[in-house]
Design a protein around this motif. Structure first.
Motif, PDB file in Angstrom:
ATOM      1  N   TYR B  46      43.527  35.806  54.607  1.00  0.00           N
ATOM      2  CA  TYR B  46      43.362  37.233  54.298  1.00  0.00           C
ATOM      3  C   TYR B  46      42.598  37.412  52.993  1.00  0.00           C
ATOM      4  O   TYR B  46      41.852  38.364  52.826  1.00  0.00           O
ATOM      5  CB  TYR B  46      44.730  37.923  54.221  1.00  0.00           C
ATOM      6  N   PHE B  50      38.180  38.724  52.506  1.00  0.00           N
ATOM      7  CA  PHE B  50      37.546  39.740  51.674  1.00  0.00           C
ATOM      8  C   PHE B  50      36.585  39.146  50.653  1.00  0.00           C
ATOM      9  O   PHE B  50      35.945  39.866  49.904  1.00  0.00           O
ATOM     10  CB  PHE B  50      38.620  40.594  51.001  1.00  0.00           C
ATOM     11  N   GLN B  51      36.502  37.798  50.627  1.00  0.00           N
ATOM     12  CA  GLN B  51      35.500  37.164  49.767  1.00  0.00           C
ATOM     13  C   GLN B  51      34.266  36.794  50.582  1.00  0.00           C
ATOM     14  O   GLN B  51      33.256  36.393  50.024  1.00  0.00           O
ATOM     15  CB  GLN B  51      36.096  35.910  49.114  1.00  0.00           C
ATOM     16  N   VAL B  56      32.594  41.536  54.658  1.00  0.00           N
ATOM     17  CA  VAL B  56      32.755  42.756  53.866  1.00  0.00           C
ATOM     18  C   VAL B  56      31.629  43.738  54.171  1.00  0.00           C
ATOM     19  O   VAL B  56      31.866  44.935  54.352  1.00  0.00           O
ATOM     20  CB  VAL B  56      32.825  42.424  52.358  1.00  0.00           C
ATOM     21  N   LEU B 232      41.176  38.886  60.343  1.00  0.00           N
ATOM     22  CA  LEU B 232      40.453  40.147  60.531  1.00  0.00           C
ATOM     23  C   LEU B 232      41.003  40.918  61.725  1.00  0.00           C
ATOM     24  O   LEU B 232      41.255  42.123  61.649  1.00  0.00           O
ATOM     25  CB  LEU B 232      38.971  39.820  60.740  1.00  0.00           C
TER      26      LEU B 232
END
Lengths: 274, 263
Positions: B46, B50-51, B56, B232
């Motif tokens: 998780y 987001f990295q 993103v 995701l």
């Protein structure tokens, strides 16, 4: 209330983004711009009917038919259960039935990829039970499984909606007149549910014939259905003429099948979803 | 006996529907990258999700396009629905059939035909073209959500407002709009979910590095299994559930209102 001009932006939008694109598909199927101007050709349409492509089209329809039959056989009893009056907490079950449908269909197909892999979870369990493992990923079976999994709700919901509207007293009348459950089903319930069955068939068959995602992910990179063939023409080969011709033929066949089906489906009761 | 059979069958079908999703969600918490064995609980996928700049940016495009497309579709569609209720005869039939057309034509045909259009008019495939495509397939959903609401209200209220001195615009704003607003909201939400969920049309109408979540999943799935996708998808599943609960709540509230009026 004279406010007809309010539709004008919409009509313009649909003209530009729906009608003109379809005309372009038609145009690219039949016309070709060469060094000496634009000329009419039937070369692309003729290519669709070459044996290798006919084979792909035939396979797409065969797989779609098989998947539709599986959906019907699995889905009809489910619809009957959902519609039965003995069922407690029916609304909850129906919401639960619809929820997976709201998840992206790529995600659901991907989930099967991970399950069916050679060292995937199904095979792990089979090995733990010392049963023979299966390897169906990248075969016809996996593609059919993916289609049935993705499209089963499209079959169940229309049938359910018709079944739940059948007047109980008709069924009771059949029983009072001495029909056994089997006879009641085949002579009363099933014929009354036909509109739902027909829209279910259309709603499963349509996306099953045109898919290119399920076949690509579960059938592997070399697997060809008509959807993959069309995709390839536009994104890999750049052969717009042939791609357009394939799309045109596909649409014609689908319109014809749906036309025949909906002729039988006289009252459009079964078409409703929710 | 019969109810036992019914229950077992229901269980089997629901197991078939949910097992893959649950397995997927479970393995989003798996420490080990190879999904055959369980390597312990972790939330690292998780964090890594987001990295990942590709994911993103896909998330950003998905949400931006869904918001803009559903707002534009709601405006054009609501106006069209109002106009449509005032139409009679052939124009009405033509407009309605035109609205059915995108619903009936296969996704892939819609995708490639729009792609042909955009390339034909030399529009670069990317954000704008994907947005235009999304507005196009959302429009019918808005119209078919607003139309039934418009059929329910009577013309008398509108005429009464005019008799009392309201301008037609005021009458629409103060009388018609509040009455059809539940349909507008439902249409907006439908358009939004359709846009968030779309793969096929987006796949053909985008280009130059602009991709949505569905396209990212597709390309990642083809490259090989990646636990980040599981994370995701788990998040997406939760979002969809929340949205669904909200829509359901709205619909049942409306149903109750209608029932009360009927009585």
């Amino acid at each position: 209330m004279k406010r007809k001009f309010l539709t004008t932006p919409y009509m313009l939008w649909m003209l530009i983004f729906t009608i003109i694109p379809l005309i372009l598909v038609f145009y690219f199927s039949f016309f070709e711009s060469g060094p000496d101007g634009i000329k009419f050709t039937t070369e692309y349409i003729e290519r669709v009917f070459e044996p290798i492509y006919l084979k792909v089209i035939f396979r797409s329809f065969a797989l779609a038919v098989i998947s539709t039959i599986f959906c019907l056989v699995l889905g009809y009893p489910m619809a009957m259960i959902l519609a039965s009056r003995e069922l407690k907490r029916r609304d909850f079950l129906i919401v639960l039935f619809v929820v997976p449908m709201w998840m992206n269909f790529l995600a659901r197909t991907y989930a099967w990829m991970t399950l069916l892999e050679n060292n995937g979870i199904i095979n792990q369990i089979l090995m733990a039970l010392s049963l023979p493992t299966i390897s169906i990923l990248y075969t016809d079976k996996a593609v059919i499984l993916g289609m049935v999994y993705n499209f089963l709700p499209f079959m169940v919901l229309p049938i359910y909606s018709v079944l739940s509207k059948i007047d109980r007293s008709i069924i009771e009348a059949a029983e009072d007149l001495g029909a056994n459950p089997l006879r009641t089903f085949f002579k009363v319930i099933f014929p009354l549910s036909l509109p739902g069955v027909l829209s279910g068939i259309i709603m499963v068959f349509m996306p099953a014939v045109t898919t290119f995602v399920i076949s690509r992910l579960l059938g592997g990179g070399q697997y060809m259905l008509i959807g993959n063939l069309i995709e390839q023409q536009f994104l890999t080969t750049g052969d717009w003429g042939f791609g357009s011709s394939l799309s045109l033929i596909l649409m014609l066949i689908l319109l014809l099948t749906m036309g025949i089906m909906s002729k039988t489906d006289k009252d459009r009761e079964g078409g409703r979803f929710f | 006996m019969k109810s036992f059979l019914m229950r077992s069958y229901t269980f089997l079908i629901f197991f078939f529907l949910y097992a893959p999703i649950l397995v997927l969600m479970l393995f989003s918490f798996n420490e080990s990258k190879s999904r055959g064995h369980w390597g312990g609980f972790t939330l690292k996928w998780y964090v890594e999700l987001f990295q990942d700049s590709q994911i993103v940016s896909a998330l950003y495009y998905t949400v931006t396009i869904a918001i803009i497309a559903s707002i534009v579709a709601t405006i054009i569609g609501t106006l069209a629905a109002i106009g449509l209720t005032n139409m009679r005869g052939l124009p009405k039939v033509i407009t309605l059939n035109l609205t059915y057309l995108p619903l009936l034509s296969p996704d892939i045909v819609m995708g490639i035909s729009l792609m042909l259009l955009f390339i034909f008019v030399k529009l670069n495939l990317g954000f704008l073209t994907m947005l235009l495509a999304h507005i196009t397939f959302s429009l019918p959903f808005v119209i078919f959500s607003v139309l039934p609401k418009l059929r329910q209200i009577s013309e008398d209220t509108y005429n009464a407002a005019l008799d009392l001195g309201a301008t037609p615009f005021e009458a629409y704003k103060k009388v018609i709009l509040p009455q059809i607003s539940p349909g507008i909201v439902t249409g907006f939400l439908l358009a939004f979910t359709m846009s968030i969920d779309d793969f096929v049309v987006s796949f053909f109408t985008t280009g130059s590095g602009v991709s949505n979540l569905a396209i990212s999943i597709y390309s990642m799935a083809r490259r090989g299994i990646n636990p980040k996708i599981n994370a995701l998808l788990t998040l997406m599943f939760i979002c969809i559930m929340l949205l669904l609960v909200f829509v359901n709540y709205r619909m049942s509230k409306e149903d109750n209102k209608e029932r009360r009026v009927d009585n």
